[in-house]
Write an enzyme that holds these catalytic residues in place. Structure first.
Site, mmCIF file in Angstrom:
data_model
loop_
_atom_site.group_PDB
_atom_site.id
_atom_site.type_symbol
_atom_site.label_atom_id
_atom_site.label_comp_id
_atom_site.label_asym_id
_atom_site.label_seq_id
_atom_site.Cartn_x
_atom_site.Cartn_y
_atom_site.Cartn_z
ATOM 1 N N ASP A 148 54.218 -135.468 71.432
ATOM 2 C CA ASP A 148 55.197 -136.538 71.590
ATOM 3 C C ASP A 148 56.170 -136.101 72.692
ATOM 4 O O ASP A 148 57.074 -135.301 72.462
ATOM 5 C CB ASP A 148 55.919 -136.766 70.258
ATOM 6 C CG ASP A 148 56.981 -137.865 70.349
ATOM 7 O OD1 ASP A 148 57.420 -138.188 71.478
ATOM 8 O OD2 ASP A 148 57.395 -138.376 69.285
ATOM 9 N N PHE A 171 61.190 -135.941 65.042
ATOM 10 C CA PHE A 171 61.476 -137.381 65.109
ATOM 11 C C PHE A 171 60.368 -138.075 65.881
ATOM 12 O O PHE A 171 60.044 -137.685 66.996
ATOM 13 C CB PHE A 171 62.826 -137.678 65.775
ATOM 14 C CG PHE A 171 63.149 -139.148 65.755
ATOM 15 C CD1 PHE A 171 63.655 -139.749 64.609
ATOM 16 C CD2 PHE A 171 62.894 -139.954 66.858
ATOM 17 C CE1 PHE A 171 63.917 -141.118 64.566
ATOM 18 C CE2 PHE A 171 63.157 -141.322 66.821
ATOM 19 C CZ PHE A 171 63.671 -141.906 65.674
ATOM 20 N N LYS A 175 60.715 -143.931 76.491
ATOM 21 C CA LYS A 175 62.056 -143.690 77.038
ATOM 22 C C LYS A 175 62.163 -143.825 78.565
ATOM 23 O O LYS A 175 62.340 -144.923 79.055
ATOM 24 C CB LYS A 175 62.580 -142.355 76.528
ATOM 25 C CG LYS A 175 62.849 -142.403 75.006
ATOM 26 C CD LYS A 175 63.978 -141.513 74.550
ATOM 27 C CE LYS A 175 64.480 -141.926 73.168
ATOM 28 N NZ LYS A 175 63.810 -141.235 72.062
HETATM 29 C C1 PLP Z 1 63.093 -141.859 70.888
HETATM 30 C C2 PLP Z 1 61.914 -141.146 70.360
HETATM 31 C C3 PLP Z 1 60.892 -141.827 69.665
HETATM 32 C C4 PLP Z 1 60.980 -143.303 69.312
HETATM 33 O O1 PLP Z 1 61.028 -144.126 70.427
HETATM 34 P P1 PLP Z 1 61.473 -145.661 70.234
HETATM 35 O O2 PLP Z 1 61.310 -146.227 71.615
HETATM 36 O O3 PLP Z 1 62.879 -145.669 69.755
HETATM 37 O O4 PLP Z 1 60.548 -146.268 69.257
HETATM 38 C C5 PLP Z 1 59.806 -141.092 69.261
HETATM 39 N N1 PLP Z 1 59.693 -139.784 69.510
HETATM 40 C C6 PLP Z 1 60.649 -139.101 70.163
HETATM 41 C C7 PLP Z 1 60.469 -137.635 70.427
HETATM 42 C C8 PLP Z 1 61.789 -139.752 70.603
HETATM 43 O O5 PLP Z 1 62.752 -139.059 71.230
#
Ligand code: PLP
Length: 398
Positions: free
Chosen positions: A215, A128, A244
């Site tokens: 990420d 994700f 986050k």
């Molecule tokens: C939450 C998340 C995103 C996206 O972040 P947003 O602030 O919702 O755009 C991307 N990568 C990972 C691993 C995430 O947990």
């Protein structure tokens, strides 16, 4: 309930009006134990005094100027994050998806600067990375993509945890410039790869001249029991994205880079109006200071391993539980059946949890969770899970 909001979320029938530490309070004053932290955002819990004070002071001083000017708070935050992560430079945006967009653009430009006309980025199954067009294309989940075709070109997909598959890609795709990968897959179900995985990815990227882009939007800022999850593997990425927990609820994202990757962008290549504004940077500085001064990284590691042991002891042996796994305060309980219903059942018991990937209970409690709250979480979840598995045994064959 108001009908003017686009129906992008199937919301639970509760509204919180106040929070304190690991507790959230609804309109009637009923407390709920928050074991999700707004999906790994409020690592310091709710209404943390240090964040509160920093925001109030900054709101009374200066909210926003522009990236047309120097922003000393942004420079200070950049230095703190780069020092902590061993990176050289940072770009600030407002969300995780934006941080990943910056990384994707950086990788493409890196490729073009090396004469690669159609640069490709390797991304993983079950991953994700966000909801913008490029990041939903990078995401390894058809549900996120369906209906939004045409998707963005320039991504190649590989199975998560599989290094041999990447060697095959290397042999067949000369345009590959980078790998974008989560050190632990969060939305994908708290999937923890073999210990050697990140080290193998590092070696592979070095061998083929690819950028290793991690990420760490969900795993970073202490949650994995290290400042950043990749530090557990003793490697450094070329690019790392954060969001986050960085602002504890104030929107801010960051794309950090090291070595040649840090020199890719020049004025005009990328930008953001709000990115790294004084308010957001002040909040993030308070977060970094608090994590450091309160020893919260160590706390996440210690509490995480105790919670993992306690959860294994309490529910690990229940028929229907496939695996209890975790790294720091990223905890997952995989069941042999869909369990989305548990979220509502937990809400009735005033416990906030999440279910992801259909059958994985995901716990992302705040780093400030105390021992009594941790015990309560295990007890409460244990009873809920027993009742749920008892009520829906017939689904086991599904
Ligand atoms: C939450 C998340 C995103 C996206 O972040 P947003 O602030 O919702 O755009 C991307 N990568 C990972 C691993 C995430 O947990």
């Amino acid at each position: 309930m108001s009908d003017t909001l686009m129906h992008t979320y199937a919301r639970l029938p509760v509204a919180f009006v106040r929070g304190e530490g690991a507790w959230l309070y609804d309109e009637t004053g009923t407390p709920y134990l928050d074991a999700l932290s707004g999906i790994a955002v409020c690592g310091l819990g709710h209404a943390h005094p240090a964040v509160q004070a920093a925001l109030a002071d900054q709101a009374a001083t200066l909210l926003h100027t522009s990236n047309l000017y120097r922003i000393p708070l942004q420079e200070r935050l950049g230095e703190r994050l780069c020092t902590q992560a061993g990176m050289d430079k940072v770009f600030f945006g407002n969300s995780g998806a934006e941080a990943n967009e910056a990384a994707i653009k950086l990788a493409r430009l890196y490729g073009h600067q090396r004469g690669i006309e159609l640069p490709e980025i390797v991304v993983m199954e079950n991953s994700f990375h966000g909801r913008t067009l490029a990041t939903l294309t990078a995401t390894g989940n058809r549900k996120v993509q369906a209906g939004f075709e045409p998707l963005v070109r320039g991504f190649v997909r590989a199975p998560y945890g599989d290094v041999e598959a990447l060697r095959t890609i290397a042999a067949n795709r000369p345009g590959v410039v980078a790998i974008l990968v989560e050190p632990i897959q969060g939305e994908g179900g708290i999937r923890i790869p073999p210990e050697s995985y990140l080290r193998d990815l590092r070696a592979l990227c070095d061998e083929f001249g690819w950028l290793l882009m991690l990420d760490e939007i969900q795993t970073g800022m202490g949650r994995a029991g290290r400042w950043f999850a990749h530090q557990l593997a003793g490697i450094r990425p070329d690019v790392m994205t954060l969001a986050k927990a960085l602002g504890n609820g104030v929107p801010i994202g960051a794309c950090l880079a090291r070595g040649p990757a840090a020199e890719v962008f020049a004025p005009g290549n990328h930008g953001s109006t709000f990115g790294g504004n004084p308010l957001a940077c002040r909040a993030a500085l308070a977060v970094v200071d608090t994590i450091e001064s309160h020893g919260l990284v160590e706390r996440a590691a210690a509490l995480g391993s105790r919670l993992l042991d306690a959860l294994r002891a309490r529910v690990g042996g229940l028929p229907g539980v496939v695996e209890v796994r975790g790294c720091g305060l990223l905890l997952g309980i995989e069941l042999d059946r869909p369990c989305g219903e548990l979220v509502g059942r937990a809400l009735e018991e005033r416990l906030l949890i999440n279910v992801t990937a259909g059958n994985v209970i995901r716990l992302l409690p705040p780093l400030i969770l105390d021992d009594a709250q941790a015990e309560r979480l295990v007890d409460s979840l244990g009873s809920l899970l027993e009742a749920f598995l008892h009520d829906s045994p017939e689904q086991a064959q599904a």
